[in-house]
Each structure stands twice: as structure tokens, then as C-alpha cells.
Design a protein around this motif. Structure first.
Motif, PDB file in Angstrom:
ATOM      1  N   LEU A 363       0.833  -1.204   0.000  1.00 34.15           N
ATOM      2  CA  LEU A 363       0.000   0.000   0.000  1.00 34.15           C
ATOM      3  C   LEU A 363       0.867   1.253   0.000  1.00 34.15           C
ATOM      4  N   MET A 364       1.966   1.213   0.741  1.00 36.31           N
ATOM      5  CA  MET A 364       2.880   2.343   0.778  1.00 36.31           C
ATOM      6  C   MET A 364       3.534   2.538  -0.585  1.00 36.31           C
ATOM      7  N   GLY A 365       3.987   1.434  -1.204  1.00 34.14           N
ATOM      8  CA  GLY A 365       4.625   1.512  -2.505  1.00 34.14           C
ATOM      9  C   GLY A 365       3.692   2.070  -3.567  1.00 34.14           C
ATOM     10  N   GLN A 366       2.421   1.682  -3.496  1.00 35.03           N
ATOM     11  CA  GLN A 366       1.450   2.187  -4.472  1.00 35.03           C
ATOM     12  C   GLN A 366       1.295   3.696  -4.367  1.00 35.03           C
ATOM     13  N   THR A 367       1.187   4.203  -3.149  1.00 37.96           N
ATOM     14  CA  THR A 367       1.019   5.646  -3.009  1.00 37.96           C
ATOM     15  C   THR A 367       2.295   6.396  -3.390  1.00 37.96           C
ATOM     16  N   ARG A 368       3.462   5.776  -3.219  1.00 42.20           N
ATOM     17  CA  ARG A 368       4.713   6.399  -3.652  1.00 42.20           C
ATOM     18  C   ARG A 368       4.708   6.602  -5.162  1.00 42.20           C
ATOM     19  N   VAL A 369       4.318   5.563  -5.902  1.00 44.27           N
ATOM     20  CA  VAL A 369       4.303   5.646  -7.367  1.00 44.27           C
ATOM     21  C   VAL A 369       3.314   6.712  -7.826  1.00 44.27           C
ATOM     22  N   PHE A 370       2.089   6.676  -7.293  1.00 45.96           N
ATOM     23  CA  PHE A 370       1.074   7.647  -7.713  1.00 45.96           C
ATOM     24  C   PHE A 370       1.398   9.052  -7.212  1.00 45.96           C
ATOM     25  N   TYR A 371       2.085   9.149  -6.076  1.00 41.13           N
ATOM     26  CA  TYR A 371       2.518  10.459  -5.604  1.00 41.13           C
ATOM     27  C   TYR A 371       3.456  11.096  -6.626  1.00 41.13           C
ATOM     28  N   THR A 372       4.423  10.303  -7.099  1.00 36.21           N
ATOM     29  CA  THR A 372       5.380  10.808  -8.081  1.00 36.21           C
ATOM     30  C   THR A 372       4.684  11.162  -9.386  1.00 36.21           C
ATOM     31  N   MET A 373       3.776  10.307  -9.832  1.00 34.10           N
ATOM     32  CA  MET A 373       3.035  10.576 -11.061  1.00 34.10           C
ATOM     33  C   MET A 373       2.190  11.837 -10.916  1.00 34.10           C
ATOM     34  N   SER A 374       1.669  12.083  -9.724  1.00 30.53           N
ATOM     35  CA  SER A 374       0.873  13.278  -9.482  1.00 30.53           C
ATOM     36  C   SER A 374       1.727  14.535  -9.526  1.00 30.53           C
ATOM     37  N   THR A 375       2.917  14.472  -8.914  1.00 32.28           N
ATOM     38  CA  THR A 375       3.805  15.642  -8.952  1.00 32.28           C
ATOM     39  C   THR A 375       4.330  15.889 -10.355  1.00 32.28           C
ATOM     40  N   ASP A 376       4.282  14.883 -11.210  1.00 29.21           N
ATOM     41  CA  ASP A 376       4.641  15.050 -12.621  1.00 29.21           C
ATOM     42  C   ASP A 376       3.468  15.566 -13.452  1.00 29.21           C
ATOM     43  N   GLY A 377       2.290  15.677 -12.819  1.00 31.93           N
ATOM     44  CA  GLY A 377       1.124  16.202 -13.505  1.00 31.93           C
ATOM     45  C   GLY A 377       0.330  15.179 -14.289  1.00 31.93           C
ATOM     46  N   LEU A 378       0.731  13.905 -14.218  1.00 32.17           N
ATOM     47  CA  LEU A 378       0.075  12.884 -15.047  1.00 32.17           C
ATOM     48  C   LEU A 378      -1.248  12.404 -14.466  1.00 32.17           C
ATOM     49  N   ILE A 379      -1.429  12.577 -13.180  1.00 33.24           N
ATOM     50  CA  ILE A 379      -2.706  12.237 -12.531  1.00 33.24           C
ATOM     51  C   ILE A 379      -3.075  13.389 -11.599  1.00 33.24           C
ATOM     52  N   PRO A 380      -4.331  13.483 -11.160  1.00 38.40           N
ATOM     53  CA  PRO A 380      -4.781  14.633 -10.365  1.00 38.40           C
ATOM     54  C   PRO A 380      -3.962  14.876  -9.095  1.00 38.40           C
ATOM     55  N   LYS A 381      -3.977  16.131  -8.640  1.00 41.84           N
ATOM     56  CA  LYS A 381      -3.205  16.544  -7.467  1.00 41.84           C
ATOM     57  C   LYS A 381      -3.673  15.873  -6.180  1.00 41.84           C
ATOM     58  N   ILE A 382      -4.881  15.313  -6.195  1.00 40.80           N
ATOM     59  CA  ILE A 382      -5.390  14.681  -4.980  1.00 40.80           C
ATOM     60  C   ILE A 382      -4.467  13.566  -4.502  1.00 40.80           C
ATOM     61  N   PHE A 383      -3.727  12.946  -5.448  1.00 43.09           N
ATOM     62  CA  PHE A 383      -2.844  11.843  -5.090  1.00 43.09           C
ATOM     63  C   PHE A 383      -1.533  12.331  -4.459  1.00 43.09           C
ATOM     64  N   SER A 384      -1.277  13.620  -4.494  1.00 39.33           N
ATOM     65  CA  SER A 384      -0.083  14.163  -3.829  1.00 39.33           C
ATOM     66  C   SER A 384      -0.452  15.157  -2.732  1.00 39.33           C
ATOM     67  N   LYS A 385      -1.743  15.204  -2.388  1.00 42.37           N
ATOM     68  CA  LYS A 385      -2.209  16.070  -1.310  1.00 42.37           C
ATOM     69  C   LYS A 385      -1.791  15.497   0.035  1.00 42.37           C
ATOM     70  N   LEU A 386      -1.039  16.275   0.809  1.00 40.08           N
ATOM     71  CA  LEU A 386      -0.521  15.792   2.095  1.00 40.08           C
ATOM     72  C   LEU A 386      -1.414  16.212   3.254  1.00 40.08           C
ATOM     73  N   HIS A 387      -1.474  15.339   4.249  1.00 41.62           N
ATOM     74  CA  HIS A 387      -2.252  15.624   5.462  1.00 41.62           C
ATOM     75  C   HIS A 387      -1.598  16.805   6.188  1.00 41.62           C
ATOM     76  N   PRO A 388      -2.372  17.793   6.623  1.00 40.87           N
ATOM     77  CA  PRO A 388      -1.788  18.985   7.269  1.00 40.87           C
ATOM     78  C   PRO A 388      -1.004  18.673   8.538  1.00 40.87           C
ATOM     79  N   LYS A 389      -1.347  17.595   9.224  1.00 38.26           N
ATOM     80  CA  LYS A 389      -0.665  17.255  10.470  1.00 38.26           C
ATOM     81  C   LYS A 389       0.386  16.162  10.267  1.00 38.26           C
ATOM     82  N   PHE A 390      -0.002  15.073   9.599  1.00 37.57           N
ATOM     83  CA  PHE A 390       0.898  13.919   9.485  1.00 37.57           C
ATOM     84  C   PHE A 390       1.799  13.972   8.252  1.00 37.57           C
TER      85      PHE A 390
END
Length: 519
Positions: A363-390
Motif C-alpha cells: 500500500l505504501m509503494g502504491q502511493t509512492r508511485v502515484f505520488y510521483t506521477m501526481s507531482t509530474d502532472g500525469l494524474i490529479p493533485k489529490i494523489f499528492s495532497k498531504l495531510h496537514p498534520k501527518f
């Protein structure tokens, strides 16, 4: 329209220089081998071995492991070359973006969902089986069949905890969804296992495998290994999802062994995790190939011995009926007698802990891949949106919890596991072809490690992986094609218009798992 626009390697290396402040090169060959063994030995050996033996290969599942390992080893050499060219923490998605271009990177990134997300679903289904065994063993209760199995399964066992529920149809696998929910909460809070806990789990998993091999060897019935491959006239077996006919093309003989290789391939998923530690290796050019290949050799030897013992304890056909639930525990109890029930109980508890670790990492690895793809603009920003506290990608975690739960709760493990294997094999094929193409298109790239005799290793690795894919059957091919078509629709309808690299945008390097990297 340039489909194969590349992400500048200089940009990746700049990110590498930034993270050098926090990532230290401390891993030697021994540490990389341990990392590889820890990543490889997981759910596959305890779940997919019995499935491959019972339905396709019989005792010859040992040969299936050899075939699968060969494909992994050849692909591993290609991974090592990619990692040496771009020695930063990352994945096949990162490598391909910089060397083969955006379109191929998208395909691999989209395909990795089948490896990580559906891999987590497959393991959670296995966790559910062993959790029920745990409840039955220690508390003499169990979750009713319909609430621990998918809608597409019907109980057919005449022994064990479900003996009184023959003919009961599943509804939803609640324990599988429960473990996904709990681990998602952990990931959102930023709670991941420490290196010490990881090492303990690795030691436990290897110790359990060695104990089963050592103690079970004396209970092997040689008659169960004859014939070694399933004969075409072995008949049929009624299973929870229908009927298995051993007369079918990929359910007997050598083709059955090849099909078994594509099934047990799941047991090797994770070996490429060694390549993601390139930036923390003392000498990645020298040590990473050794780490990948030596860990593969060790795990393959353990797998062959383990599967030889397992198929010698009970008939391969039993793994489709009574042995369907927690197959390893069943084999120990059935063949080794009451005096070894302690081993079966220990296996059950240890596997629950090990499976939880594997699900967490996937699960962690999946979010890492989609996080990177999101910061590259290939998928929506919601996948790189960080929790304000954690400071973790909490929205991405919740989205994947829902997605993975649909498969874990409502699809049988056999189908989900096959989707994981075919998706990962396809990614390996692209990696093998990628090295071969780059040697011709970019011969002057700095390659601290070069895949030996690449003109043989690359096509042979791709060929072995394609052979395993071919044995998957038209249903799995259809699922892969549909999945890729969905990906193409998203890429051409959304990603290509918002690609940061395509439009000259440069994103800062951020690690969603380690918030102190956030700029």
C-alpha cells in the motif's frame, strides 16, 4: 505530439543531490541481500504455491519456481542497469520516464497498480484465510463462510471449519477489508515499521520456511511425487469457483508447469525493491547486481525445497478442496499429526504478522508511485495532497483503500493473484526491451553497471516473461488489455494535457513517507 518526451536526468540527479543530505550510503552487499530476501519471501510462498500445484503443475511446481526465477534474474540485471544510470530512490516508472519517455513511463506506472494495489488485495485475502484459521485454532470460532469469501465462491470443503457449510455462497470477505482499513489508518498517521521490526519479521519468515522444510522432510510420501507432472487424464476436481479439468491445455504436463510458473511468479514480486535502495548503497554499481541475484538464488532454493516438502505431505488435489483455506497449516496438520500442531499454530500466527507487513509495504509503494506521477502532472493533485498534520498522502490512501477493498472483498484470490502476476510480468517485459532499445538509441549514456551480453539477456528475459504471460489464458489477457485501455483513455484525455515535463514545469522533490524532505 511527442509521446516519448523524457524527464531530464539532470532534474532527477538534482533531486538525488538534495536527498543526499538525509539518505546516507550505508548499505553493503549483505544488507542488500537481506533487503531482497525480506522483500521476496512473503505471501506468495504461503498462498500461491498450493494454488499452482493444485491446479496446474502438481509436484512439478518446483520446476515452475525455476522458470519464474529465471525470468526474474534476467529482468533483475536490466533493473540493475537502470538503477546504476539513475542511482536514486525510485521505481521502474522513474527509470523509464528518464530513458524511454513519458508514454512508456505512463504504461509502467499504470501497470504498477496491478503489482502493488492488487498485490495488497491478494495478500489481504490470504490474511483472511489464516486469520480464520487463527480464530478456529485458538478460540474454536470462525467467521461464517459468506462473510469471509467473495460472491463468486461457494464452499465445497468436507472437512475443517467449513464442513457444515458445504454449498454456502460467499457474500463479501470482511476480514480482508478489515486488515486493509487498519493498515490504511497506520499509513495515514505515518506509522511504518522500523528497520528493527522489519529485520525481525524477515528472520521469522525465513525461520518458519526452514522449520517446515527441516521437520516436514521426514514426512514426505514419495508416492505423492509420482507422477511428477500432472497427467492429462487426472480427471476433474470441483472447486469453490467451478470445476478444474486437468485435461485442459495449461492444467497438465509442461504447459501446466509453465502456467504454474506464472502463478508462483507472485512469490518473487518484491525482488526489484533492491533497486529502489540504489541511493543508500555504498557501491551501487558493484553491489546492487549482487544483492538482486544472490537474494534471488537464496529465495529460489528455499522455494524449491519448500514446495517439494509441501507437495509431499498431501496430494496436490487436496489443495483445491480441504487445503484451500490456509493450505500450509492444513498440510502440516494432515500429514505430520497432532504432535506437530504446535508448528501449524506457529505458522498461522507468524504468517498473519508477515502478511500484515507485506500489505503495509505494498500500500505504501502504491502511493509512492502515484505520488510521483501526481507531482509530474500525469494524474490529479489529490494523489499528492498531504495531510496537514501527518504530512502523508492521506487522500490517496483512502482512495486506494476503497479500490483495493473492492477486489479483496468481492473477487476470488485466484483471479486477483493472476492479475498481479500478468501486470508485473508485463512491466518486466518493458524493462527488458527498454535496456535493449537504449543501448542502440543512447549508447553514450554513463552506465556504471552494464547488463552482461545484453543482446541475449534482454530478449531472453522478455521471452521468458512473455511465455509466462502467454500461459495465463485469454481471460487474464483480456483483463490486462482492458486495464491498459482504461489507462490510455486517462493518459490521452487528461495526462498529456497536464504533463509538467511536457510544459516545462519543474517540481521540487518531495517524499510523502518522510515529511522532513518536503520543501
Amino acid at each position: 505530439m511527442k509521446l516519448f518526451i523524457k524527464k531530464p536526468i539532470a532534474q532527477l540527479m538534482a533531486a538525488s543531490a538534495e536527498t543526499e543530505k538525509t539518505l546516507k550510503r550505508t548499505l553493503g552487499v549483505g544488507s542488500l541481500i537481506a533487503l531482497g530476501i525480506g522483500a521476496i519471501i512473503g505471501a506468495g510462498i504461503f498462498v500461491r504455491t498450493a494454488a499452482a500445484a493444485g491446479e496446474h503443475a502438481g509436484p512439478a511446481v518446483t520446476i515452475s519456481f525455476l522458470i519464474a526465477a529465471s525470468g526474474c534474474a534476467l529482468a533483475g540485471l536490466c533493473y540493475a542497469e537502470f538503477a546504476s544510470m539513475i542511482p536514486i530512490a525510485g521505481s521502474a516508472y522513474t527509470y523509464s520516464y528518464a530513458t524511454m519517455g513519458e508514454f512508456i513511463a505512463w504504461i509502467i506506472g499504470w501497470d504498477l497498480v496491478l503489482e502493488y494495489a492488487l498485490g495488497a488485495a491478494t495478500v489481504s485475502i490470504g490474511w483472511s484465510q489464516y486469520f480464520n484459521e487463527f480464530l478456529h485454532t485458538f478460540f474454536n470460532v470462525h467467521i461464517p463462510y459468506q462473510w469471509a469469501h467473495s460472491f463468486f465462491e461457494t464452499s465445497n470443503t468436507t472437512a475443517g471449519m467449513y464442513a457444515a457449510e458445504v454449498g454456502t455462497r460467499g457474500i463479501v470477505n470482511l476480514p480482508a477489508i478489515l486488515i486493509l482499513f487498519l493498515l490504511t489508518l497506520l499509513l495515514i498517521k505515518g506509522t511504518a515499521e522500523s528497520a528493527m521490526v522489519n529485520n525481525i519479521i524477515v528472520v521469522i519468515k525465513v525461520a518458519i520456511v526452514l522449520m517446515i522444510i527441516g521437520l516436514g522432510w521426514h514426512f514426505i510420501n514419495p508416492a505423492l511425487h509420482t507422477p511428477y507432472m500432472i497427467p492429462a487424464d487426472a480427471g476433474t476436481v470441483k472447486v469453490s469457483t467451478g470445476v478444474v479439468n486437468y485435461g485442459d491445455t495449461f492444467n497438465h504436463g509442461w504447459l501446466g508447469v509453465l502456467r504454474g510458473a506464472s502463478v508462483v511468479f507472485f512469490a518473487f514480486i518484491g525482488f526489484d525493491a533492491v533497486s529502489t535502495a540504489a541511493q543508500e548503497a555504498k557501491n551501487p554499481q558493484r553491489d546492487m547486481p549482487k544483492g538482486i541475484l544472490i537474494s534471488l538464488v537464496i529465495c529460489t532454493a528455499l522455494y524449491i525445497l519448500f514446495s517439494h516438502v509441501l507437495t509431499g505431505l498431501v496430494s496436490y488435489k487436496e489443495f483445491l478442496i480441504q487445503g484451500k483455506e490456509a493450505s500450509v497449516t492444513y498440510a502440516i496438520k494432515a500429514a505430520m499429526g497432532p504432535s506437530y500442531h504446535w508448528l501449524a499454530n506457529l505458522v498461522t500466527v507468524s504468517i498473519l504478522a508477515g502478511f500484515s507487513s507485506v500489505i503495509l509495504v505494498m500500500l505504501m509503494g502504491q502511493t509512492r508511485v502515484f505520488y510521483t506521477m501526481s507531482t509530474d502532472g500525469l494524474i490529479p493533485k489529490i494523489f499528492s495532497k498531504l495531510h496537514p498534520k501527518f504530512q502523508t498522502p492521506y487522500k490517496s490512501q483512502w482512495l486506494f483503500f476503497g479500490f483495493v477493498s473492492l477486489f479483496a472483498g468481492f473477487i476470488p484470490d485466484r483471479i486477483v493473484g493472476d492479475m498481479v502476476s500478468i501486470g508485473t510480468l508485463f512491466a518486466f517485459v518493458l524493462v527488458c526491451f527498454g535496456i535493449m532499445i537504449l543501448r542502440n538509441t543512447d549508447p553514450h549514456l554513463v552506465r556504471p553497471f552494464k547488463t552482461p551480453i545484453y543482446y541475449i539477456v534482454c530478449p531472453l528475459g522478455a521471452l521468458i516473461c512473455l511465455g509466462m504471460i502467454a500461459s495465463e489464458g485469454w481471460e487474464n489477457w483480456a483483463r490486462l488489455i482492458v486495464w491498459l485501455l482504461i489507462g490510455f483513455v486517462i493518459y490521452f484525455g487528461y495526462s498529456i494535457k497536464r504533463s509538467h515535463v511536457r510544459h516545462g514545469k519543474v517540481e521540487a522533490a518531495v517524499d510523502p513517507i518522510n515529511p522532513k524532505y518536503v520543501e
